[in-house]
Design an enzyme around this catalytic site. Structure first.
Site, PDB file in Angstrom:
ATOM      1  N   LYS A   8     -22.888 -10.006 -20.415  1.00  0.00           N
ATOM      2  CA  LYS A   8     -22.158 -10.355 -19.194  1.00  0.00           C
ATOM      3  C   LYS A   8     -23.200 -10.817 -18.171  1.00  0.00           C
ATOM      4  O   LYS A   8     -23.656 -10.045 -17.326  1.00  0.00           O
ATOM      5  CB  LYS A   8     -21.366  -9.132 -18.715  1.00  0.00           C
ATOM      6  CG  LYS A   8     -20.184  -9.482 -17.856  1.00  0.00           C
ATOM      7  CD  LYS A   8     -19.226  -8.330 -17.712  1.00  0.00           C
ATOM      8  CE  LYS A   8     -18.284  -8.502 -16.545  1.00  0.00           C
ATOM      9  NZ  LYS A   8     -17.444  -9.692 -16.580  1.00  0.00           N
TER      10      LYS A   8
HETATM   11  N1  PMP Z   1     -14.044 -12.502 -21.088  1.00  0.00           N
HETATM   12  C1  PMP Z   1     -14.752 -12.790 -19.984  1.00  0.00           C
HETATM   13  C2  PMP Z   1     -15.440 -14.105 -19.896  1.00  0.00           C
HETATM   14  C3  PMP Z   1     -14.829 -11.862 -18.939  1.00  0.00           C
HETATM   15  O1  PMP Z   1     -15.530 -12.133 -17.829  1.00  0.00           O
HETATM   16  C4  PMP Z   1     -14.152 -10.626 -19.046  1.00  0.00           C
HETATM   17  C5  PMP Z   1     -14.211  -9.633 -17.927  1.00  0.00           C
HETATM   18  N2  PMP Z   1     -15.348  -8.813 -18.014  1.00  0.00           N
HETATM   19  C6  PMP Z   1     -13.436 -10.370 -20.221  1.00  0.00           C
HETATM   20  C7  PMP Z   1     -13.404 -11.327 -21.224  1.00  0.00           C
HETATM   21  C8  PMP Z   1     -12.745  -9.065 -20.421  1.00  0.00           C
HETATM   22  O2  PMP Z   1     -13.688  -8.039 -20.553  1.00  0.00           O
HETATM   23  P1  PMP Z   1     -13.367  -6.536 -20.167  1.00  0.00           P
HETATM   24  O3  PMP Z   1     -12.102  -6.192 -20.838  1.00  0.00           O
HETATM   25  O4  PMP Z   1     -14.523  -5.778 -20.696  1.00  0.00           O
HETATM   26  O5  PMP Z   1     -13.248  -6.492 -18.685  1.00  0.00           O
END
Ligand code: PMP
Length: 303
Positions: free
Chosen positions: A156
């Site tokens: 991330k």
């Molecule tokens: N894809 C992207 C590109 C994101 O930024 C997020 C948010 N973090 C997600 C998927 C979903 O991830 P999560 O369920 O861990 O928040």
């Protein structure tokens, strides 16, 4: 512009709790200039017992560490230490339903060289439902997700979000609620900040890992499918499959589980209320506030 803090707000910065209005960062940071930082998006909820609970705290802080290490950012923090600090930060700011944003960033460095230390800030602010309970009108973005051979796509990393911003702004500029991006091969990947599932004949489908962020909500949905005996398949998906689906939804920490009204202006075969996707949405809502009785009812209701 949105306001995330006021004169009383406190954030956590490199070992100390400081007023957000007085916190400083180095404008010569390599992170600021090149988008070279990693972060998390976490939520806390007021549970049915009235307690404050950070949802999937371990998973989020573990992913922060994986993201930092993937980008060669020095990372010395322990997950449990950061969870404890975050609860303290929420209490200091009198927050229960909150969004939690830790960022690990680099020191002053205008070169592309490695650093010997990293810095950490954790910010928190009040957050109710993000994209809302309404259904979304989604379009296929003209932007593709970053090539996993050019980026650590499972991390991330801040820089990846230029792609998300472009896609989301394009969709909203064209009158849609959100974008759905394809991967470098033209297969369906994910939203700018959420993972995708679609439903067909009582079964759920979601893109395999590899070209997407491995979402913690995505993993939670897979767990809920298991508990509710809903079949689910991870595979390569083309957009025509989503056109012919019974339903589709995005899932993510901020978005939670949110259904589509239409995709590329095509509506779905089933009403959202009549889908197993809606069961997942309800189960997720109960899980985050630890409404265990309602969760048991759902398991019984489905079997
Ligand atoms: N894809 C992207 C590109 C994101 O930024 C997020 C948010 N973090 C997600 C998927 C979903 O991830 P999560 O369920 O861990 O928040």
């Amino acid at each position: 512009m949105a306001s995330y803090y006021n004169e009383n707000t406190v954030l956590y910065l490199n070992g100390a709790f400081v007023k957000a209005s007085e916190a400083k960062m180095d404008y010569y940071s390599q992170s600021f200039h090149y988008g070279y930082s990693v972060f998390e998006g976490i939520r806390s909820y007021k549970t049915v017992n009235g307690e404050t609970k950070i949802f999937k705290a371990v998973e989020h802080y573990d992913r922060l560490k994986i993201s930092a290490q993937s980008l060669n950012l020095p990372y010395e923090w322990l997950t449990q230490e950061l969870i404890d600090i975050t609860y303290e930060l929420l209490a200091k700011n009198n927050l229960q339903n909150a969004y939690i944003r830790p960022v690990v960033y680099a020191p002053a460095n205008m070169s592309f060289n490695l650093n010997t230390e990293s810095f950490l800030v954790i910010e928190v602010w009040e957050m109710g439902a993000f994209l809302g309970d309404k259904l979304l009108r989604v379009m296929t973005s003209s932007f593709q997700r970053p090539n996993p051979k050019g980026f650590k796509i499972h991390a991330k990393a801040a820089g990846h979000y230029v792609n998300s911003i472009l896609a989301s702004q394009e969709a909203k500029g064209l009158g849609f609620d959100e974008a759905l991006l394809t991967d470098m091969n033209g297969n369906v990947a994910e939203g700018p900040g959420a993972n995708l599932f679609y439903e067909k004949d009582g079964k759920l489908f979601t893109p395999s890992l590899g070209n997407i962020l491995p979402g913690i909500t995505r993993a939670t949905v897979l767990e809920l499918c298991d508990e509710l005996n809903i079949p689910v398949v991870e595979k390569t998906i083309v957009k025509e499959e989503v056109y012919g689906a019974d339903a589709a939804f995005f899932c993510g920490t901020a978005a939670e589980v949110i259904g589509f009204e239409s995709y590329d202006n095509k509506s779905f075969a089933l009403k959202w209320e009549n889908t197993v996707s809606k069961l997942i949405q309800d189960a997720y809502k109960n899980l985050i506030v630890e409404n265990k009785e309602a969760l048991v009812d759902e398991v019984i209701g489905v079997e």
